[in-house]
Design an enzyme around this catalytic site. Structure first.
Site, mmCIF file in Angstrom:
data_model
loop_
_atom_site.group_PDB
_atom_site.id
_atom_site.type_symbol
_atom_site.label_atom_id
_atom_site.label_comp_id
_atom_site.label_asym_id
_atom_site.label_seq_id
_atom_site.Cartn_x
_atom_site.Cartn_y
_atom_site.Cartn_z
ATOM 1 N N GLU A 1 62.091 8.178 10.952
ATOM 2 C CA GLU A 1 62.332 9.534 11.206
ATOM 3 C C GLU A 1 63.696 9.565 11.268
ATOM 4 O O GLU A 1 64.060 10.353 9.985
ATOM 5 C CB GLU A 1 61.850 10.568 12.264
ATOM 6 N N SER A 2 64.165 8.177 11.691
ATOM 7 C CA SER A 2 65.773 8.116 11.776
ATOM 8 C C SER A 2 66.501 7.276 10.326
ATOM 9 O O SER A 2 67.481 7.700 9.816
ATOM 10 C CB SER A 2 65.939 7.038 12.947
ATOM 11 N N ASN B 1 52.518 7.434 7.256
ATOM 12 C CA ASN B 1 52.979 6.487 7.501
ATOM 13 C C ASN B 1 52.143 5.921 8.977
ATOM 14 O O ASN B 1 52.636 5.471 10.090
ATOM 15 C CB ASN B 1 54.460 6.592 7.893
ATOM 16 N N ARG C 1 50.485 2.976 11.033
ATOM 17 C CA ARG C 1 50.447 2.320 11.356
ATOM 18 C C ARG C 1 49.608 1.896 12.084
ATOM 19 O O ARG C 1 49.114 2.292 13.238
ATOM 20 C CB ARG C 1 51.759 2.179 12.210
ATOM 21 N N LYS D 1 53.692 7.376 -3.501
ATOM 22 C CA LYS D 1 54.004 6.007 -3.935
ATOM 23 C C LYS D 1 52.863 5.507 -4.311
ATOM 24 O O LYS D 1 52.190 4.964 -3.606
ATOM 25 C CB LYS D 1 54.626 6.103 -2.690
ATOM 26 N N ASP E 1 60.400 4.900 3.401
ATOM 27 C CA ASP E 1 61.580 6.072 4.272
ATOM 28 C C ASP E 1 63.005 6.953 3.283
ATOM 29 O O ASP E 1 63.144 7.643 2.926
ATOM 30 C CB ASP E 1 61.769 6.006 6.172
ATOM 31 N N ASP F 1 66.620 -2.177 7.752
ATOM 32 C CA ASP F 1 65.522 -0.772 7.632
ATOM 33 C C ASP F 1 65.843 0.234 7.447
ATOM 34 O O ASP F 1 65.142 1.022 6.017
ATOM 35 C CB ASP F 1 65.205 0.062 8.998
#
Length: 331
Positions: free
Chosen positions: A41-42, A171, A173, A230, A263, A309
């Site tokens: 998110e960041s 996303n 994980r 993607k 991201d 990142d």
């Protein structure tokens, strides 16, 4: 930074302090590490800010130097962190990335019982969304703790009540939860979003082995207005009702670090999509969808050119110069 300023996008999710070996020897043999931050998110918040958007990032960090580092770094990138919460009794999460010079890097998380894993539905505040047009969430935060999935669901529901648009990147994980729980939770959140941003491997994880176009059709049936799929080295494909758009990949000569590329893709897509979607009164044409996918492909590819990142995401000025074939004056 004053609270409650108008922003284009709000995003909610954990950032971690990222340590990487300075050389290619790997974690086992390296004595020196670099320190930065990472988190889906960041990463997106920084990418959108560099594309000229106003972004509010919300999470919980520990009341420790690592939490202070995350907040100051994001604020330095122009991200609004005024609503971030500090947790007295839980630490800021860490993670280590092991780059070996071949294949994707190996990632080691130290985020169990972190401050962000304590996010609870009671933490969600209406003022987080005040003055915002769009909410972006991922499938990472729901995996972090006992109540985090319910918290993200509540944030999405409140955003929908306020008439905001919502994007959701699964996303996936696998290290954070069981496959059964991941599949059930991620599928349950898709109907709450307007834009769904899966990778081809995530699509297969959620729906099984299907034809690429069938993925788009199936996800649209669940509720989103737009699906941006993607395809890695093959580019990306966008789906809206009655139309499908294929965007060619942006080719790079080498890949340094793939973490964060998705991201950056999401930031590129949303930076175009949100403008067009609002201008067209909640509709998007095939031309606009293609433009969004093309920018997404470029940002995703450029993100792979750097260790870290988000460091490889260009500014809008740099992107325009690249697209228009204009070289920078460097001396």
């Amino acid at each position: 930074m004053p609270k409650n300023r108008e922003v284009d996008v709000v995003t909610i999710g954990e950032s971690m302090v990222l340590f990487q070996p300075m050389s290619e020897k790997g974690i086992k043999y390296e004595a020196l590490f670099t320190k930065t931050l990472g988190g889906a998110e960041s990463n997106l918040a920084i990418g959108l800010t560099r594309m000229g958007k106003k972004v509010r990032w919300i999470s919980k960090v520990g009341k420790d130097p690592f939490g202070d580092f995350i907040l100051s770094t994001l604020a330095g990138e122009g991200v609004d962190v005024s609503h971030a919460l500090k947790c007295e009794h839980s630490p800021t999460a860490l993670y280590y990335k092991d780059l070996k010079g071949f294949g994707d890097p190996m990632v080691y998380y130290y985020r169990k019982n972190s401050a962000a894993s304590k996010l609870h539905p009671s933490d969600i505040q209406d003022e987080w969304l005040l003055g915002a047009k769009h909410l972006h969430v991922t499938g990472i935060t729901p995996a972090l703790g006992e109540h985090t999935a319910a918290a993200i669901r509540q944030a999405m529901e409140r955003a929908r009540e306020k008439g905001m648009t919502i994007s959701f990147d699964p996303n996936l994980r696998r290290k954070l939860w069981s496959e059964e729980e991941a599949r059930e939770t991620l599928l349950s959140l898709i109907p709450l979003c307007d834009v769904f941003l899966p990778g081809i491997e995530e699509a297969e994880f959620l729906l099984g082995k299907l034809d690429i176009k069938a993925y788009g059709e199936k996800f649209l049936e669940m509720g989103p207005s737009v699906v941006a799929l993607k395809l890695g080295a093959e580019g990306s494909m966008g789906f809206v009702k009655d139309d499908t758009v294929l965007a060619a990949p942006y080719t790079v000569s080498q890949v340094v670090d793939t973490v964060g590329a998705g991201d950056a893709f999401a930031a590129g897509f949303l930076s175009v999509f949100l403008e067009r979607y609002q201008q067209e009164k909640n509709e998007i044409t095939s031309e606009h969808l293609l433009n969004a996918l093309e920018r997404a492909n470029i940002l995703g590819a450029l993100a792979t050119q750097f260790k870290g990142d988000w460091e490889g995401i260009p500014t809008l000025e740099e992107l325009n110069a690249l697209v228009n074939g204009l070289g920078n004056i460097t001396r």
